[in-house]
Design a protein around this motif. Structure first.
Motif, short mmCIF file in Angstrom:
data_model
loop_
_atom_site.label_atom_id
_atom_site.label_comp_id
_atom_site.label_asym_id
_atom_site.label_seq_id
_atom_site.Cartn_x
_atom_site.Cartn_y
_atom_site.Cartn_z
N MET A 1 6.22 -5.52 -1.20
CA MET A 1 4.87 -5.95 -2.08
C MET A 1 4.48 -7.26 -1.20
N GLN A 2 3.09 -6.94 -1.32
CA GLN A 2 2.34 -8.22 -0.86
C GLN A 2 1.83 -8.68 -2.09
N ILE A 3 1.95 -10.24 -1.95
CA ILE A 3 1.31 -11.13 -3.10
C ILE A 3 0.52 -11.82 -2.45
N ALA A 4 -0.90 -12.25 -3.09
CA ALA A 4 -1.77 -13.38 -2.73
C ALA A 4 -1.97 -14.27 -3.73
N THR A 5 -1.88 -15.49 -3.23
CA THR A 5 -2.11 -16.68 -4.07
C THR A 5 -3.16 -17.52 -3.53
N VAL A 6 -3.48 -18.61 -4.35
CA VAL A 6 -4.65 -19.43 -3.87
C VAL A 6 -4.49 -21.04 -4.33
N THR A 15 4.68 -11.25 2.02
CA THR A 15 5.38 -10.00 1.71
C THR A 15 6.67 -10.25 0.99
N VAL A 16 6.97 -9.82 -0.14
CA VAL A 16 8.33 -9.95 -0.85
C VAL A 16 8.94 -8.93 -1.29
N TYR A 17 10.31 -8.76 -1.40
CA TYR A 17 11.06 -7.70 -2.03
C TYR A 17 10.74 -7.93 -3.43
N PHE A 18 10.63 -6.60 -4.09
CA PHE A 18 10.38 -6.75 -5.62
C PHE A 18 11.05 -5.59 -6.46
N VAL A 19 10.90 -5.67 -7.66
CA VAL A 19 11.54 -4.78 -8.75
C VAL A 19 10.36 -4.80 -9.75
N LEU A 20 10.09 -3.32 -10.48
CA LEU A 20 9.33 -3.53 -11.35
C LEU A 20 10.28 -3.21 -12.60
N TYR A 21 10.13 -4.15 -13.58
CA TYR A 21 10.83 -3.88 -14.95
C TYR A 21 9.80 -4.30 -16.39
N ASP A 22 10.03 -3.57 -17.08
CA ASP A 22 9.11 -3.69 -18.48
C ASP A 22 7.62 -4.02 -18.18
N LYS A 23 7.09 -3.08 -17.32
CA LYS A 23 5.85 -3.12 -16.55
C LYS A 23 5.36 -4.61 -15.95
N LYS A 24 6.48 -5.36 -15.46
CA LYS A 24 6.19 -6.38 -14.86
C LYS A 24 6.80 -6.48 -13.45
N PHE A 25 6.36 -7.24 -12.52
CA PHE A 25 6.73 -7.11 -11.05
C PHE A 25 7.50 -8.68 -10.75
N TYR A 26 8.54 -8.21 -10.49
CA TYR A 26 9.80 -9.46 -10.22
C TYR A 26 10.24 -9.59 -8.52
N TRP A 27 10.36 -10.86 -8.27
CA TRP A 27 11.01 -11.20 -6.89
C TRP A 27 11.46 -12.44 -6.88
N ALA A 50 2.19 -0.72 -1.30
CA ALA A 50 1.88 0.69 -0.53
C ALA A 50 3.02 1.70 -0.94
N ILE A 51 2.47 2.74 -1.60
CA ILE A 51 3.54 3.80 -2.17
C ILE A 51 3.52 4.78 -1.13
N LYS A 52 2.51 5.29 -0.54
CA LYS A 52 2.58 6.50 0.46
C LYS A 52 1.65 5.62 1.67
N GLN A 53 2.26 5.45 2.67
CA GLN A 53 1.22 4.73 3.93
C GLN A 53 0.62 5.56 4.79
N ASN A 54 0.95 6.72 5.10
CA ASN A 54 0.43 7.84 5.78
C ASN A 54 -0.59 8.63 5.15
N LYS A 55 -1.62 9.06 5.76
CA LYS A 55 -2.79 9.89 4.98
C LYS A 55 -2.25 11.00 4.25
N PRO A 56 -2.66 11.63 3.14
CA PRO A 56 -3.68 10.49 2.36
C PRO A 56 -2.77 9.33 1.61
N VAL A 57 -3.50 8.27 1.50
CA VAL A 57 -2.82 6.87 1.06
C VAL A 57 -2.64 6.84 -0.29
#
Length: 133
Positions: A1-6, A15-27, A50-57
């Motif tokens: 997962m890519q995370i953007a901050t400012v 880029t971080v490793y992540f998991v999805l739990y209870d509709k939230k993203f964790y790393w 990115a779930i599927k990187q080759n076309k179709p994306v």
């Protein structure tokens, strides 16, 4: 997962490793990383997966807020998924409970989630899935 901050108008993405739990993203991350420091100043973040990187994306983009996770039950639930997915983080829970852990567990609560799916719709690949992702 890519995370953007400012911070102070300067964007950053990582880029971080992540998991999805209870509709939230964790790393897991170190507090001295730039994105971690940025979150201390401004909790607004965006992510891309990115779930599927080759076309179709296929991918997901989301915006929301990030915070550290302090609840032991939430830490246990998330870390069991993290360990299952990546095979790392086994000592985090114990170190978290004793206050010895250097890593921090972060959670991103999305306020908007968009699906980009060229596989099912090339004409209109963007779809707002906030209410039912």
């Amino acid at each position: 997962m890519q995370i953007a901050t400012v911070r102070e108008g300067k964007p950053w993405i990582c880029t971080v490793y992540f998991v999805l739990y209870d509709k939230k993203f964790y790393w897991l991350s170190f507090p001295e990383r730039r994105h971690s420091q940025d979150i201390e100043h401004d909790q607004n973040v965006a992510i891309a997966v990115a779930i599927k990187q080759n076309k179709p994306v296929i991918g997901i983009q989301a915006e929301g807020t990030a915070q550290t996770v302090q609840d032991p039950a939430e830490v246990n639930a998330v870390l069991s998924l993290y360990i299952e997915k990546y095979g790392q983080g086994k000592d985090f829970v114990q170190r978290f409970m004793t206050g010895e852990n250097h890593h921090i567990l972060y959670c991103m609560t999305p306020t908007k989630v968009m699906l980009f799916d060229e596989y099912t719709s090339r004409k209109k690949p963007y779809r707002d899935i906030t209410s039912n992702y």
